[in-house]
Write an enzyme that holds these catalytic residues in place. Sequence first.
Site, PDB file in Angstrom:
ATOM      1  N   CYS A 113       0.822  -1.226   0.000  1.00  0.00           N
ATOM      2  CA  CYS A 113       0.000   0.000   0.000  1.00  0.00           C
ATOM      3  C   CYS A 113       0.851   1.270   0.000  1.00  0.00           C
ATOM      4  O   CYS A 113       0.337   2.357  -0.233  1.00  0.00           O
ATOM      5  CB  CYS A 113      -0.934   0.006   1.198  1.00  0.00           C
ATOM      6  SG  CYS A 113      -2.008  -1.424   1.252  1.00  0.00           S
ATOM      7  N   HIS A 253      -3.180   7.211   2.604  1.00  0.00           N
ATOM      8  CA  HIS A 253      -3.646   5.941   2.039  1.00  0.00           C
ATOM      9  C   HIS A 253      -5.023   5.642   2.631  1.00  0.00           C
ATOM     10  O   HIS A 253      -5.204   5.690   3.853  1.00  0.00           O
ATOM     11  CB  HIS A 253      -2.640   4.837   2.385  1.00  0.00           C
ATOM     12  CG  HIS A 253      -3.176   3.461   2.147  1.00  0.00           C
ATOM     13  ND1 HIS A 253      -3.851   3.119   0.989  1.00  0.00           N
ATOM     14  CD2 HIS A 253      -3.159   2.342   2.927  1.00  0.00           C
ATOM     15  CE1 HIS A 253      -4.217   1.854   1.069  1.00  0.00           C
ATOM     16  NE2 HIS A 253      -3.825   1.370   2.226  1.00  0.00           N
ATOM     17  N   ASN A 283     -10.393   0.208   0.015  1.00  0.00           N
ATOM     18  CA  ASN A 283      -8.925   0.284   0.086  1.00  0.00           C
ATOM     19  C   ASN A 283      -8.339  -0.299  -1.207  1.00  0.00           C
ATOM     20  O   ASN A 283      -8.533  -1.464  -1.504  1.00  0.00           O
ATOM     21  CB  ASN A 283      -8.492  -0.528   1.318  1.00  0.00           C
ATOM     22  CG  ASN A 283      -6.988  -0.569   1.528  1.00  0.00           C
ATOM     23  OD1 ASN A 283      -6.212  -0.366   0.598  1.00  0.00           O
ATOM     24  ND2 ASN A 283      -6.578  -0.854   2.753  1.00  0.00           N
TER      25      ASN A 283
HETATM   26  O1  UT7 Z   1      -4.008  -1.147   3.382  1.00  0.00           O
HETATM   27  C1  UT7 Z   1      -3.104  -1.235   4.407  1.00  0.00           C
HETATM   28  C2  UT7 Z   1      -3.260  -2.395   5.256  1.00  0.00           C
HETATM   29  N1  UT7 Z   1      -4.570  -2.611   5.821  1.00  0.00           N
HETATM   30  C3  UT7 Z   1      -5.119  -1.813   6.738  1.00  0.00           C
HETATM   31  O2  UT7 Z   1      -4.645  -0.748   7.019  1.00  0.00           O
HETATM   32  C4  UT7 Z   1      -6.316  -2.329   7.471  1.00  0.00           C
HETATM   33  C5  UT7 Z   1      -6.233  -1.952   8.908  1.00  0.00           C
HETATM   34  N2  UT7 Z   1      -7.200  -2.625   9.769  1.00  0.00           N
HETATM   35  C6  UT7 Z   1      -8.514  -2.374   9.720  1.00  0.00           C
HETATM   36  O3  UT7 Z   1      -8.995  -1.599   8.905  1.00  0.00           O
HETATM   37  C7  UT7 Z   1      -9.379  -3.025  10.774  1.00  0.00           C
HETATM   38  O4  UT7 Z   1      -8.553  -3.720  11.676  1.00  0.00           O
HETATM   39  C8  UT7 Z   1     -10.453  -4.007  10.203  1.00  0.00           C
HETATM   40  C9  UT7 Z   1     -11.537  -3.209   9.504  1.00  0.00           C
HETATM   41  C10 UT7 Z   1      -9.827  -4.994   9.270  1.00  0.00           C
HETATM   42  C11 UT7 Z   1     -11.114  -4.776  11.347  1.00  0.00           C
HETATM   43  O5  UT7 Z   1     -11.695  -3.878  12.272  1.00  0.00           O
HETATM   44  P1  UT7 Z   1     -11.369  -3.988  13.822  1.00  0.00           P
HETATM   45  O6  UT7 Z   1     -12.177  -2.958  14.471  1.00  0.00           O
HETATM   46  O7  UT7 Z   1      -9.886  -3.940  13.997  1.00  0.00           O
HETATM   47  O8  UT7 Z   1     -11.950  -5.410  14.175  1.00  0.00           O
HETATM   48  P2  UT7 Z   1     -11.201  -6.704  14.789  1.00  0.00           P
HETATM   49  O9  UT7 Z   1     -10.355  -7.370  13.758  1.00  0.00           O
HETATM   50  O10 UT7 Z   1     -10.558  -6.308  16.095  1.00  0.00           O
HETATM   51  O11 UT7 Z   1     -12.440  -7.621  15.101  1.00  0.00           O
HETATM   52  C12 UT7 Z   1     -13.446  -7.252  16.054  1.00  0.00           C
HETATM   53  C13 UT7 Z   1     -14.609  -8.211  15.902  1.00  0.00           C
HETATM   54  C14 UT7 Z   1     -14.179  -9.679  15.884  1.00  0.00           C
HETATM   55  O12 UT7 Z   1     -15.176 -10.434  16.559  1.00  0.00           O
HETATM   56  P3  UT7 Z   1     -14.974 -10.884  18.083  1.00  0.00           P
HETATM   57  O13 UT7 Z   1     -13.731 -11.731  18.092  1.00  0.00           O
HETATM   58  O14 UT7 Z   1     -14.819  -9.623  18.871  1.00  0.00           O
HETATM   59  O15 UT7 Z   1     -16.230 -11.635  18.365  1.00  0.00           O
HETATM   60  C15 UT7 Z   1     -14.202 -10.040  14.437  1.00  0.00           C
HETATM   61  O16 UT7 Z   1     -14.403 -11.392  14.202  1.00  0.00           O
HETATM   62  O17 UT7 Z   1     -15.280  -7.996  14.676  1.00  0.00           O
HETATM   63  C16 UT7 Z   1     -15.360  -9.222  13.941  1.00  0.00           C
HETATM   64  N3  UT7 Z   1     -15.310  -8.926  12.523  1.00  0.00           N
HETATM   65  C17 UT7 Z   1     -16.411  -8.684  11.789  1.00  0.00           C
HETATM   66  N4  UT7 Z   1     -17.718  -8.659  12.109  1.00  0.00           N
HETATM   67  C18 UT7 Z   1     -18.582  -8.396  11.104  1.00  0.00           C
HETATM   68  C19 UT7 Z   1     -14.228  -8.819  11.738  1.00  0.00           C
HETATM   69  N5  UT7 Z   1     -14.600  -8.536  10.480  1.00  0.00           N
HETATM   70  C20 UT7 Z   1     -15.945  -8.453  10.487  1.00  0.00           C
HETATM   71  C21 UT7 Z   1     -16.908  -8.172   9.505  1.00  0.00           C
HETATM   72  N6  UT7 Z   1     -18.216  -8.146   9.862  1.00  0.00           N
HETATM   73  N7  UT7 Z   1     -16.571  -7.928   8.219  1.00  0.00           N
END
Ligand code: UT7
Length: 328
Positions: A113, A253, A283
């Site tokens: 990225c 980004h 993204n």
């Molecule tokens: O491009 C450069 C590289 N990439 C990035 O910069 C991405 C950076 N990261 C992010 O944008 C975020 O971390 C995400 C959007 C990917 C995830 O959001 P988050 O707030 O960090 O969520 P998390 O991974 O901490 O997950 C929280 C909860 C989990 O459930 P439990 O374990 O708390 O029950 C996940 O399983 O949200 C769940 N979850 C979802 N729920 C519904 C993860 N993805 C989803 C989803 N829909 N799509």
Amino acid sequence: MLRAHILGTGFAVPDGVLSNPDLEKMVDTSDDWILSRTGISFRRIADQKTATSDLAYLAACSALENAGIKPQQLDMIIVATMTPDMPMPATACLLQHRLHASRAAAFDLNAACTGFIYALAVAEHFLLGSDYKYILVVGAEVLSRVVDYTDRNTCVIFGDGAGAVVLGKDEGDHGILATYLAADGEGWDLLKIPAGGSRYPASAETVASRMHYMQMQGSEIFKFAVRIIPQCAERVLDRTGLGIEDVDHLVLHQANLRIIQAAAKKMNIPWENVLVNIDKYGNISAGSIPLILAEAVSENRLKKGDLLLLIGFGAGLTMGAALVRWSR
Ligand code: UT7
């Protein structure tokens, strides 16, 4: 002082739209979750016939026209991408051929990225350190080919698209004022496509275990991004003596709206000075910064003399920034 300038910009996105309600039918997610956690409503998705070089070509043609430069005048083409048409040859060579840019050296650059920022810095160095006059830098991705649409952690974020800039050089106070590049390889494992290279070449097993798709530890990348964005800003500003208060447009980004909001807040940059289009496109990795830049140009949002702070971050882990005094 001789500086590299952005002479023209262009972008291209495929027509196909993937909405949050569409994703609700594919994985266990909701429009509410996606919107509140990422700020994304739609992504553009390429059809099966469209590869990265096709989007790169459209963005490049538009940037060349915007710059008033003919492909034959180009000395170099750099395509920043992690989704090349094929591992070999470089997508930049396919683009060179299609543009009939026969004088141009051509290569791909993979810094995930951060690819566009890395490519911009490389181009700047060639322009200032050689007799090269014009360089085309493209950030282009068809991420939908490497996204696992059974993995809700990644499939809701990514989209396809391309942005391009034509760089030239001129004396004066405008143009690329400074760049800063860095990497922290300790985090290489946080975001990857494990198979398809020399470690895990394609086999029935790698395909069966879905190792050709992107795997991401999202929350770790999130923390990394919010931590390093202000550091990148400080490093690049330090090279010019300018301060964060001088920045007219923050061009981050587009990874996650919450990352953009947290970083802008940490750096005290007013929200009206932040460019955002993640809601429409998601993204697009190396495509995101040149695309939002070109879109801002097409909407007449940038004025001559404006100071732009560009910051990228991503797999590698890589990070980088560029400070640009807009010259058009
Ligand atoms: O491009 C450069 C590289 N990439 C990035 O910069 C991405 C950076 N990261 C992010 O944008 C975020 O971390 C995400 C959007 C990917 C995830 O959001 P988050 O707030 O960090 O969520 P998390 O991974 O901490 O997950 C929280 C909860 C989990 O459930 P439990 O374990 O708390 O029950 C996940 O399983 O949200 C769940 N979850 C979802 N729920 C519904 C993860 N993805 C989803 C989803 N829909 N799509």
